[in-house]
Write an enzyme that holds these catalytic residues in place. Structure first.
Site, PDB file in Angstrom:
ATOM      1  CB  CYS A  48      -0.897  -0.014   1.232  1.00 35.82           C
ATOM      2  SG  CYS A  48      -1.931   1.458   1.395  1.00 35.82           S
ATOM      3  CB  CYS A  51      -0.279   2.193   5.708  1.00 34.61           C
ATOM      4  SG  CYS A  51      -1.044   0.661   5.140  1.00 34.61           S
ATOM      5  CB  CYS A  97      -5.128  -0.600   2.420  1.00 33.51           C
ATOM      6  SG  CYS A  97      -3.906  -1.049   3.679  1.00 33.51           S
ATOM      7  CB  CYS A 100      -4.143   3.036   5.898  1.00 34.40           C
ATOM      8  SG  CYS A 100      -3.927   2.834   4.122  1.00 34.40           S
ATOM      9  CB  CYS A 120      -9.434  -4.160 -11.621  1.00 35.32           C
ATOM     10  SG  CYS A 120      -9.055  -3.077 -12.990  1.00 35.32           S
TER      11      CYS A 120
END
Length: 133
Positions: A48, A51, A97, A100, A120
């Protein structure tokens, strides 16, 4: 990484580029075939951008022809969360995510084995960790 992270809007804006902020914090989408990873075929772990949470293994990536990085499964169970998305007059499943809350993209039921799913994902929502750093 396992602890959830919450920052203020101002803190996210300071941490991210305008494009990262628009996609990850405002549920935007980058244009097809413009992202850094849509045609990436090497090894690594996609994290991510907000984070650092490990999200997708490069080994799970496949060429969907859609113009966005596509994966058949997340790195580990529970790292990617789902939510109903009724925006733009469509019924889709958003993925974000778990740590976060960053918007990553969407998941569709038209992917390859072993899951039959296609995650996607916006390139701008990802950082590639090749283990070389």
């Amino acid at each position: 990484m396992s602890n959830e992270i919450e920052l203020s809007d101002e803190e996210w804006r300071a941490r991210l580029t305008p494009e990262q902020y628009q996609v990850c914090r405002e549920q935007g989408t980058e244009r097809a075939f413009t992202g850094a990873y849509h045609d990436y075929k090497g090894p690594g772990l996609f994290r991510c951008v907000c984070c650092g949470e490990p999200l997708f293994d490069a080994a799970a990536k496949f060429d969907s022809g859609t113009g966005w990085p596509s994966f058949h499964s997340p790195h580990a169970p529970g790292t990617v969360a789902r939510a109903a998305d009724h925006s733009h007059g469509m019924e889709r499943t958003e993925v974000h995510c778990r740590r976060c809350g960053a918007h990553l993209g969407h998941v569709f039921p038209d992917g390859p084995a072993p899951t039959g799913e296609r995650y996607c994902i916006n390139s701008v929502a990802l950082d590639l960790d090749t283990g070389e750093g």
